[in-house]
Design an enzyme around this catalytic site. Sequence first.
Site, PDB file in Angstrom:
ATOM      1  N   ARG A  24     122.880 -52.643  -3.377  1.00  0.00           N
ATOM      2  CA  ARG A  24     121.513 -52.335  -3.794  1.00  0.00           C
ATOM      3  C   ARG A  24     120.924 -53.450  -4.657  1.00  0.00           C
ATOM      4  NH1 ARG A  24     122.998 -49.982  -0.398  1.00  0.00           N
ATOM      5  NH2 ARG A  24     123.202 -47.760  -0.044  1.00  0.00           N
ATOM      6  N   SER A  36     117.284 -41.653  -3.024  1.00  0.00           N
ATOM      7  CA  SER A  36     118.303 -41.683  -4.071  1.00  0.00           C
ATOM      8  C   SER A  36     117.739 -42.355  -5.324  1.00  0.00           C
ATOM      9  CB  SER A  36     119.542 -42.444  -3.594  1.00  0.00           C
ATOM     10  OG  SER A  36     120.121 -41.796  -2.493  1.00  0.00           O
ATOM     11  N   GLU A  77     117.915 -46.525  -9.278  1.00  0.00           N
ATOM     12  CA  GLU A  77     117.644 -47.455  -8.185  1.00  0.00           C
ATOM     13  C   GLU A  77     116.222 -47.999  -8.186  1.00  0.00           C
ATOM     14  OE1 GLU A  77     118.663 -46.822  -4.189  1.00  0.00           O
ATOM     15  OE2 GLU A  77     120.657 -46.036  -4.575  1.00  0.00           O
TER      16      GLU A  77
END
Length: 351
Positions: free
Chosen positions: A174, A250, A346
């Site tokens: 990520r 998420s 995130e």
Amino acid sequence: MSIQDRSPHPTTLDFQHVNLQSHNTLGLACQASRVVDLVDLDQLPAISQIAQQGQQWIVLGGASNVVLPAQLDRPVLRVALRGIKLIAEEADAWIVEAAAGENWHEFVLHCLQQGWPGLENLALIPGSVGAAPVQNIGAYGVELDTRIESVRAWHVLDGCFVTLSAQACSFAYRDSVFKHSAAGTWVIVSVQFRLPKPWIATTHYPDLARHPFVSNLSSEELNASRVFEAVCQIRQTKLPDPKVLGNVGSFFKNPVVSAERFASLRQAFPDVVAYPQDDGQVKLAAAWLIDRAGWKGQRRGCAGVHDRQALVLINEGGASADDILGLAAAVIASVEDRYGVQLEIEPTVVL
């Protein structure tokens, strides 16, 4: 003509005042006073000129991974470049280029329809093609960096195009070089993908392996379209549609810990869910940690933790950035207190 085949010719910018509430998947009301839609490369020099005067741009794709403030006075660039092209067909891969403004899921579907498989595990991830490498999106056993050939971007301060190889993008979980540059440094204009031949199904992720579209088929019967359909069904079952319930997918990363730290955790919590990594570390399931800490389905005003997927924070209508971030901070503190593991969020928080 490919989107990157010519140099831009300077033009003027047309600023708009826009409420971005319907233009971010969290559904946060955000009054932006200076918004420009990037539809042509000729706009890029003017964008650089403003940045060189000290004004930092906010660059948005599908705005599916951002938390926006109620008021935004900085210039906002919404990337709306379009185009998909097969660049080359090699013995071991298809090389496909997509403009940054293309919808990610629609691009994945288009590739399948053209007979270019390899992205099906990443179906239904919200956002745009240009935003995908920034976050190095991944799902159901496939990480985007394994499918990228190169990224074409405009360096805003230098006022020039740069083509970055997958290695130059410094991809990690990520993460990418784009996340570590100052905001507004890069405007991704197109991405080239290397989709490998022969196609090999990636179905080891537990939810996918158990799905009847996968588990009930022989290796000869299984194809990329069936994997695509299975991934879509799984995501639709677990994750709320942002058009119905505001979310960014998420909200938390799955934390990665050392093997020693994991052994200690497993001794205290034998049913902890985790995934061994190739480098010897262990990735913990953040959803399990949050769920077991008692947060699944909890609400704080108009912000909440989704009742089917604890990784997802939701806006039930009227939540602000402060509401969402306050809830996230409470979840992080609770998980750290219980497990000694610190979660990271995130999405990008725009101030």
